[in-house]
Design a protein around this motif. Sequence first.
Motif, PDB file in Angstrom:
ATOM      1  N   GLY A 121      -3.623   3.044   5.339  1.00 55.08           N
ATOM      2  CA  GLY A 121      -3.103   4.369   5.016  1.00 55.08           C
ATOM      3  C   GLY A 121      -3.236   4.687   3.530  1.00 55.08           C
ATOM      4  O   GLY A 121      -3.601   5.801   3.146  1.00 55.08           O
ATOM      5  N   THR A 122      -2.972   3.686   2.690  1.00 52.73           N
ATOM      6  CA  THR A 122      -3.125   3.855   1.245  1.00 52.73           C
ATOM      7  C   THR A 122      -4.586   4.103   0.893  1.00 52.73           C
ATOM      8  O   THR A 122      -4.899   4.977   0.073  1.00 52.73           O
ATOM      9  CB  THR A 122      -2.595   2.608   0.502  1.00 52.73           C
ATOM     10  OG1 THR A 122      -1.208   2.450   0.815  1.00 52.73           O
ATOM     11  CG2 THR A 122      -2.758   2.744  -0.998  1.00 52.73           C
ATOM     12  N   ARG A 125      -5.406   7.672   1.909  1.00 55.00           N
ATOM     13  CA  ARG A 125      -4.833   8.642   0.960  1.00 55.00           C
ATOM     14  C   ARG A 125      -5.645   8.676  -0.340  1.00 55.00           C
ATOM     15  O   ARG A 125      -5.905   9.745  -0.890  1.00 55.00           O
ATOM     16  CB  ARG A 125      -3.365   8.304   0.653  1.00 55.00           C
ATOM     17  CG  ARG A 125      -2.392   8.808   1.696  1.00 55.00           C
ATOM     18  CD  ARG A 125      -0.942   8.687   1.242  1.00 55.00           C
ATOM     19  NE  ARG A 125      -0.530   7.312   0.994  1.00 55.00           N
ATOM     20  CZ  ARG A 125      -0.176   6.437   1.920  1.00 55.00           C
ATOM     21  NH1 ARG A 125      -0.176   6.802   3.193  1.00 55.00           N
ATOM     22  NH2 ARG A 125       0.202   5.216   1.603  1.00 55.00           N
ATOM     23  N   ASN A 126      -6.044   7.501  -0.816  1.00 57.49           N
ATOM     24  CA  ASN A 126      -6.848   7.443  -2.041  1.00 57.49           C
ATOM     25  C   ASN A 126      -8.197   8.131  -1.838  1.00 57.49           C
ATOM     26  O   ASN A 126      -8.684   8.831  -2.731  1.00 57.49           O
ATOM     27  CB  ASN A 126      -7.043   5.996  -2.495  1.00 57.49           C
ATOM     28  CG  ASN A 126      -5.760   5.371  -3.003  1.00 57.49           C
ATOM     29  OD1 ASN A 126      -4.816   6.068  -3.368  1.00 57.49           O
ATOM     30  ND2 ASN A 126      -5.717   4.056  -3.016  1.00 57.49           N
ATOM     31  N   VAL A 128      -8.884  10.542   0.328  1.00 57.78           N
ATOM     32  CA  VAL A 128      -8.625  11.990   0.445  1.00 57.78           C
ATOM     33  C   VAL A 128      -8.410  12.582  -0.945  1.00 57.78           C
ATOM     34  O   VAL A 128      -8.972  13.630  -1.283  1.00 57.78           O
ATOM     35  CB  VAL A 128      -7.405  12.258   1.360  1.00 57.78           C
ATOM     36  CG1 VAL A 128      -6.942  13.704   1.250  1.00 57.78           C
ATOM     37  CG2 VAL A 128      -7.737  11.918   2.802  1.00 57.78           C
ATOM     38  N   GLU A 129      -7.619  11.895  -1.750  1.00 57.03           N
ATOM     39  CA  GLU A 129      -7.354  12.368  -3.111  1.00 57.03           C
ATOM     40  C   GLU A 129      -8.647  12.421  -3.934  1.00 57.03           C
ATOM     41  O   GLU A 129      -8.889  13.375  -4.662  1.00 57.03           O
ATOM     42  CB  GLU A 129      -6.339  11.440  -3.775  1.00 57.03           C
ATOM     43  CG  GLU A 129      -5.731  11.993  -5.034  1.00 57.03           C
ATOM     44  CD  GLU A 129      -4.606  11.120  -5.546  1.00 57.03           C
ATOM     45  OE1 GLU A 129      -4.687  10.714  -6.723  1.00 57.03           O
ATOM     46  OE2 GLU A 129      -3.668  10.855  -4.783  1.00 57.03           O
ATOM     47  N   ASP A 142      -4.667  19.114   7.579  1.00 56.98           N
ATOM     48  CA  ASP A 142      -5.122  18.461   8.804  1.00 56.98           C
ATOM     49  C   ASP A 142      -5.516  19.557   9.789  1.00 56.98           C
ATOM     50  O   ASP A 142      -4.774  20.518   9.998  1.00 56.98           O
ATOM     51  CB  ASP A 142      -4.008  17.592   9.388  1.00 56.98           C
ATOM     52  CG  ASP A 142      -4.446  16.815  10.608  1.00 56.98           C
ATOM     53  OD1 ASP A 142      -5.644  16.855  10.976  1.00 56.98           O
ATOM     54  OD2 ASP A 142      -3.589  16.139  11.195  1.00 56.98           O
TER      55      ASP A 142
END
Length: 166
Positions: A121-122, A125-126, A128-129, A142
Amino acid sequence: MKKLLAIFLFVAASMPLMANAETKIGIINFSEVMAKVPQKDAINQKLKKEFTGREEELKRLGQEIETARTDYVNNVATMTESQATEKKRSIQQKMSDYKLKEAAFKEDVEKRSREEQQKLGTQIRNAVESVAKKGGYNLLLDRQAAPYIDASIPDVTEQVLAELSK
């Protein structure tokens, strides 16, 4: 009251400035990302490798219990009462041990799986960022969260997957 009025006036005065700011929006299909994320297979292999020994031990113990049960059922008529009681207690003890080991095994697998999912998940997120910053997006949504998305809004799902592949 004066502070509230001052805040209201500041927000009202800055609204036109915010409206003029270019907002770049993109969409992501998170369910597709989760299905295609390259790290998923590696995580599954890692967990399988980590728990194979304990899983095999549980299977072996289950087979021992089944063999002991079959032996007990087939030979109980020829056993003395004390032999039958001893054999029955032995089987019950093995079953109890099996249940404890099985519960601990399941708990450990779930715990490790959650840990790996949090790491993944991390990473997502990274990614996506990173895609958002590279593309200059102010907002990524989403696909399933919005009831309607115009076709002109860019889909960055493949970009996120490419970032995760690095």
